[in-house]
Every structure is written in C-alpha cells, then in structure tokens.
Design a protein around this motif. Structure first.
Motif, PDB file in Angstrom:
ATOM      1  N   SER A   1       0.702  -1.082  -0.037  1.00  0.00           N
ATOM      2  CA  SER A   1       0.053  -0.207   0.091  1.00  0.00           C
ATOM      3  C   SER A   1       0.929   1.163   0.088  1.00  0.00           C
ATOM      4  CB  SER A   1      -0.972   0.074   1.173  1.00  0.00           C
ATOM      5  OG  SER A   1      -1.728  -1.050   1.291  1.00  0.00           O
ATOM      6  N   GLU A   2       0.401   2.277  -0.695  1.00  0.00           N
ATOM      7  CA  GLU A   2       1.171   3.576  -0.625  1.00  0.00           C
ATOM      8  C   GLU A   2       0.547   4.597   0.225  1.00  0.00           C
ATOM      9  OE1 GLU A   2       4.124   4.641  -2.214  1.00  0.00           O
ATOM     10  OE2 GLU A   2       4.494   2.523  -2.834  1.00  0.00           O
ATOM     11  N   LEU A   3       1.220   5.066   0.835  1.00  0.00           N
ATOM     12  CA  LEU A   3       0.748   6.171   1.758  1.00  0.00           C
ATOM     13  C   LEU A   3       0.537   7.511   0.826  1.00  0.00           C
ATOM     14  CD1 LEU A   3      -0.600   6.806   4.342  1.00  0.00           C
ATOM     15  CD2 LEU A   3       1.681   7.609   5.391  1.00  0.00           C
ATOM     16  N   LEU A   4      -0.606   8.377   1.063  1.00  0.00           N
ATOM     17  CA  LEU A   4      -0.621   9.667   0.531  1.00  0.00           C
ATOM     18  C   LEU A   4      -1.045  10.534   1.571  1.00  0.00           C
ATOM     19  CD1 LEU A   4      -3.177   9.047  -2.829  1.00  0.00           C
ATOM     20  CD2 LEU A   4      -0.626   9.325  -2.405  1.00  0.00           C
ATOM     21  N   ASN A   5      -0.428  11.644   1.732  1.00  0.00           N
ATOM     22  CA  ASN A   5      -1.008  12.585   2.778  1.00  0.00           C
ATOM     23  C   ASN A   5      -1.608  13.834   1.918  1.00  0.00           C
ATOM     24  OD1 ASN A   5      -0.670  14.730   4.412  1.00  0.00           O
ATOM     25  ND2 ASN A   5       1.363  14.591   4.936  1.00  0.00           N
ATOM     26  N   VAL A   6      -2.752  14.100   2.458  1.00  0.00           N
ATOM     27  CA  VAL A   6      -3.591  15.027   1.918  1.00  0.00           C
ATOM     28  C   VAL A   6      -3.995  16.099   2.860  1.00  0.00           C
ATOM     29  CG1 VAL A   6      -5.850  15.605   0.289  1.00  0.00           C
ATOM     30  CG2 VAL A   6      -4.437  13.134   0.053  1.00  0.00           C
ATOM     31  N   GLU A   7      -3.394  17.249   2.742  1.00  0.00           N
ATOM     32  CA  GLU A   7      -3.836  18.467   3.242  1.00  0.00           C
ATOM     33  C   GLU A   7      -5.280  19.209   2.854  1.00  0.00           C
ATOM     34  OE1 GLU A   7      -0.545  21.020   3.156  1.00  0.00           O
ATOM     35  OE2 GLU A   7       0.679  20.001   4.754  1.00  0.00           O
TER      36      GLU A   7
ATOM     37  N   LEU B   1     -12.091  11.333  -2.167  1.00  0.00           N
ATOM     38  CA  LEU B   1     -10.664  10.852  -2.638  1.00  0.00           C
ATOM     39  C   LEU B   1     -10.833   9.717  -3.314  1.00  0.00           C
ATOM     40  CD1 LEU B   1      -8.639  12.413   0.400  1.00  0.00           C
ATOM     41  CD2 LEU B   1      -8.771  13.111  -1.850  1.00  0.00           C
ATOM     42  N   LYS B   2     -11.386   8.730  -2.659  1.00  0.00           N
ATOM     43  CA  LYS B   2     -11.107   7.220  -3.523  1.00  0.00           C
ATOM     44  C   LYS B   2     -11.997   7.274  -4.840  1.00  0.00           C
ATOM     45  CE  LYS B   2     -14.959   5.065  -1.124  1.00  0.00           C
ATOM     46  NZ  LYS B   2     -15.502   4.019  -0.258  1.00  0.00           N
ATOM     47  N   HIS B   3     -13.064   8.172  -5.094  1.00  0.00           N
ATOM     48  CA  HIS B   3     -13.709   8.361  -6.266  1.00  0.00           C
ATOM     49  C   HIS B   3     -12.867   8.965  -7.514  1.00  0.00           C
ATOM     50  CE1 HIS B   3     -17.519   6.435  -4.589  1.00  0.00           C
ATOM     51  NE2 HIS B   3     -16.991   7.299  -3.272  1.00  0.00           N
TER      52      HIS B   3
ATOM     53  N   SER C   1      -8.179  13.989 -15.383  1.00  0.00           N
ATOM     54  CA  SER C   1      -6.921  14.382 -14.319  1.00  0.00           C
ATOM     55  C   SER C   1      -7.434  15.324 -13.557  1.00  0.00           C
ATOM     56  CB  SER C   1      -5.655  14.586 -15.188  1.00  0.00           C
ATOM     57  OG  SER C   1      -4.760  14.926 -14.369  1.00  0.00           O
ATOM     58  N   PHE C   2      -7.252  15.056 -12.154  1.00  0.00           N
ATOM     59  CA  PHE C   2      -7.817  16.371 -11.314  1.00  0.00           C
ATOM     60  C   PHE C   2      -6.755  16.976 -10.412  1.00  0.00           C
ATOM     61  CE2 PHE C   2      -7.603  12.398  -8.811  1.00  0.00           C
ATOM     62  CZ  PHE C   2      -7.221  12.685  -7.503  1.00  0.00           C
ATOM     63  N   ILE C   3      -5.230  16.490 -10.578  1.00  0.00           N
ATOM     64  CA  ILE C   3      -4.183  16.934  -9.850  1.00  0.00           C
ATOM     65  C   ILE C   3      -3.609  17.961 -10.767  1.00  0.00           C
ATOM     66  CG2 ILE C   3      -2.254  16.370  -8.522  1.00  0.00           C
ATOM     67  CD1 ILE C   3      -3.698  13.822  -7.836  1.00  0.00           C
ATOM     68  N   ASN C   4      -3.119  19.051 -10.363  1.00  0.00           N
ATOM     69  CA  ASN C   4      -2.413  20.013 -10.906  1.00  0.00           C
ATOM     70  C   ASN C   4      -0.926  19.812 -10.438  1.00  0.00           C
ATOM     71  OD1 ASN C   4      -4.574  22.046 -12.123  1.00  0.00           O
ATOM     72  ND2 ASN C   4      -5.171  21.640 -10.207  1.00  0.00           N
ATOM     73  N   PHE C   5      -0.072  19.801 -11.539  1.00  0.00           N
ATOM     74  CA  PHE C   5       1.370  19.705 -11.175  1.00  0.00           C
ATOM     75  C   PHE C   5       1.981  21.001 -11.570  1.00  0.00           C
ATOM     76  CE2 PHE C   5      -0.037  15.181 -11.443  1.00  0.00           C
ATOM     77  CZ  PHE C   5       0.777  14.916 -10.542  1.00  0.00           C
ATOM     78  N   ILE C   6       1.745  21.531 -12.723  1.00  0.00           N
ATOM     79  CA  ILE C   6       2.309  22.983 -12.997  1.00  0.00           C
ATOM     80  C   ILE C   6       1.255  23.701 -13.449  1.00  0.00           C
ATOM     81  CG2 ILE C   6       3.866  24.104 -14.456  1.00  0.00           C
ATOM     82  CD1 ILE C   6       5.533  21.470 -14.682  1.00  0.00           C
TER      83      ILE C   6
ATOM     84  N   HIS D   1      -3.576  20.038  -5.822  1.00  0.00           N
ATOM     85  CA  HIS D   1      -1.972  20.261  -6.110  1.00  0.00           C
ATOM     86  C   HIS D   1      -0.947  19.113  -5.556  1.00  0.00           C
ATOM     87  CE1 HIS D   1      -2.328  23.986  -8.484  1.00  0.00           C
ATOM     88  NE2 HIS D   1      -3.660  24.345  -7.982  1.00  0.00           N
ATOM     89  N   HIS D   2      -0.236  18.602  -6.414  1.00  0.00           N
ATOM     90  CA  HIS D   2       0.860  17.806  -5.863  1.00  0.00           C
ATOM     91  C   HIS D   2       1.976  18.958  -5.324  1.00  0.00           C
ATOM     92  CE1 HIS D   2       4.919  15.936  -6.738  1.00  0.00           C
ATOM     93  NE2 HIS D   2       4.070  14.928  -6.114  1.00  0.00           N
ATOM     94  N   VAL D   3       2.432  18.505  -4.128  1.00  0.00           N
ATOM     95  CA  VAL D   3       3.342  19.357  -3.254  1.00  0.00           C
ATOM     96  C   VAL D   3       4.799  18.514  -3.262  1.00  0.00           C
ATOM     97  CG1 VAL D   3       3.909  20.219  -1.229  1.00  0.00           C
ATOM     98  CG2 VAL D   3       1.505  20.237  -1.920  1.00  0.00           C
ATOM     99  N   LEU D   4       4.789  17.531  -2.752  1.00  0.00           N
ATOM    100  CA  LEU D   4       5.848  16.351  -2.831  1.00  0.00           C
ATOM    101  C   LEU D   4       5.711  14.952  -3.082  1.00  0.00           C
ATOM    102  CD1 LEU D   4       7.195  17.543   0.521  1.00  0.00           C
ATOM    103  CD2 LEU D   4       8.159  18.057  -1.488  1.00  0.00           C
ATOM    104  N   ASP D   5       6.561  14.145  -3.125  1.00  0.00           N
ATOM    105  CA  ASP D   5       6.290  12.828  -3.596  1.00  0.00           C
ATOM    106  C   ASP D   5       4.892  12.234  -3.276  1.00  0.00           C
ATOM    107  OD1 ASP D   5       8.440  12.440  -5.027  1.00  0.00           O
ATOM    108  OD2 ASP D   5       9.577  11.397  -3.572  1.00  0.00           O
ATOM    109  N   HIS D   6       4.693  12.363  -1.870  1.00  0.00           N
ATOM    110  CA  HIS D   6       3.408  11.741  -1.449  1.00  0.00           C
ATOM    111  C   HIS D   6       2.325  12.665  -0.834  1.00  0.00           C
ATOM    112  CE1 HIS D   6       6.013   8.109  -1.679  1.00  0.00           C
ATOM    113  NE2 HIS D   6       4.851   7.493  -2.105  1.00  0.00           N
ATOM    114  N   LYS D   7       2.609  13.947  -1.123  1.00  0.00           N
ATOM    115  CA  LYS D   7       1.928  15.042  -0.413  1.00  0.00           C
ATOM    116  C   LYS D   7       1.153  15.794  -1.311  1.00  0.00           C
ATOM    117  CE  LYS D   7       2.548  18.571   3.050  1.00  0.00           C
ATOM    118  NZ  LYS D   7       3.324  19.234   4.025  1.00  0.00           N
ATOM    119  N   TYR D   8      -0.245  16.042  -1.153  1.00  0.00           N
ATOM    120  CA  TYR D   8      -1.020  16.658  -1.999  1.00  0.00           C
ATOM    121  C   TYR D   8      -1.869  17.700  -1.025  1.00  0.00           C
ATOM    122  CZ  TYR D   8      -0.061  13.037  -5.169  1.00  0.00           C
ATOM    123  OH  TYR D   8       0.887  12.359  -6.269  1.00  0.00           O
ATOM    124  N   GLU D   9      -2.100  19.008  -1.771  1.00  0.00           N
ATOM    125  CA  GLU D   9      -2.944  20.024  -1.244  1.00  0.00           C
ATOM    126  C   GLU D   9      -4.509  19.903  -1.979  1.00  0.00           C
ATOM    127  OE1 GLU D   9       0.412  23.503  -0.126  1.00  0.00           O
ATOM    128  OE2 GLU D   9      -1.255  23.752  -1.466  1.00  0.00           O
ATOM    129  N   VAL D  10      -5.387  20.168  -1.336  1.00  0.00           N
ATOM    130  CA  VAL D  10      -6.603  20.148  -1.804  1.00  0.00           C
ATOM    131  C   VAL D  10      -7.276  21.649  -1.212  1.00  0.00           C
ATOM    132  CG1 VAL D  10      -7.883  18.680  -0.129  1.00  0.00           C
ATOM    133  CG2 VAL D  10      -9.091  19.316  -2.447  1.00  0.00           C
TER     134      VAL D  10
END
Length: 180
Positions: free
Chosen positions: A38-44, A81-83, A95-100, A127-136
């Motif tokens: 399992s991969e851990l995602l950190n979502v703020e 999130l899971k959906h 695609s719902f995550i902004n990288f740039i 938004h993607h912040v770090l490897d496993h970290k995302y902001e919503v």
C-alpha cells in the motif's frame, strides 16, 4: 503379535499457502504474486478565504448559505478522494491533480451530493506538493440545483459508496462513467 493401533490423521481443512504457486489474476491464468503493498498519501485540506466568507457571512447580499458548514465539507472531501483516484485511473482524459500551472488556470473539479431536495456543490483544486503529499483547496460551496460548471469541467456526484463522473461539454452535462 498384535499390531499397534494406527494414529489416523484427520484433515483439518487448513489451506496451505504456497508462496511459489502460480494462480490466476486479472491479467494471467498463471502468475505468482511477489508483493502486496500500500502507498500512503498525505492530503492536506485547505479552505479558501472566499469559501470561509460564504460560510461565516453569506453571499454578497448577506444571505447565509445553508448546508455548507466546515465539517460537512471536510467529510465530503475525504469521501471523494477514493472516487477521484478511481476515475483518474479508469477514464482516459480525466485528471484532477495540478502539477504545474498552465496559463494561470488550474484544473478544478466539482464534488456533488444530494441533500434535502437540492444538490450540494463543492469546488476543489488539487495540487501535487511532494512525492506523497497533495493539497486540496475548497474554493466555494453552494446548495443549488442550478450550479453552473465551466465548459470542459468535470463533476463527481457522490451517492453513498457509489458515484458518477460527469463532464460539462457544450452546455450539456454528460455522464462519463459510474462506480457502483
């Protein structure tokens, strides 16, 4: 000379797990599992000032918006999130995550849920912040059946553990996929 009574071994029904056995998976009839991880995602979760003003003071006319309190929205974001991840894997152009940031316009998705007679609409930006970290960030929320989406924008309607992905295209809300 009499024979000793033999000890009878009973079959206990225990399943022996052979780590070297081949079995069937979704891709092959003969595959061997080597890892289950399992991969851990950190979502703020962040609230934009616009949303907080709507919660605390109402709209521009001072009319309070019902059904958009912070706890309801936080719970809805967590459930979505899971959906969102499911659709991002399954649907080719979703695609719902902004990288740039591209031309100062980030992708935003609308999460929808039926409430007492009307639909709760929540506008989110990931938004993607770090490897496993995302902001919503929650930009706005409104309980309304006539909430307007932008052309090309996606919306996910949550219904318990089920959901439906829509895209607003040419002034029409088109069902893209569902998860039940």
């Amino acid at each position: 000379m009499t024979q000793r009574p033999r000890i009878k071994k009973e079959i206990t029904g225990e399943i022996v797990n052979d780590q070297f056995a081949f079995s069937e998976n979704k891709s092959s009839k003969n595959a061997r599992k080597i890892l289950d991880r399992s991969e851990l995602l950190n979502v703020e979760i962040w609230y934009d000032k616009h949303y907080l003003i709507r919660v605390q003071h109402g709209d521009n006319n001072g009319i309070k918006r019902h059904g958009i309190n912070e706890e309801i929205i936080k719970e809805l974001v967590c459930k979505s999130l899971k959906h969102l991840i499911y659709y991002s894997f399954k649907v080719k152009n979703f695609s719902f995550i902004n990288f740039i940031k591209v031309d100062n316009r980030s992708v935003r998705v609308v999460i929808r849920k039926e409430t007492t007679g009307e639909i709760l609409n929540v506008v989110l930006e990931f938004h993607h912040v770090l490897d496993h970290k995302y902001e919503v960030t929650v930009f706005t929320a409104m309980v309304s059946d006539d909430f307007r989406l932008s052309d090309g924008q996606f919306a996910v309607l949550l219904d318990g553990n089920n959901s439906t992905l829509f895209k607003y295209d040419n002034k029409k809300l088109i069902e893209i996929d569902d998860k039940s």
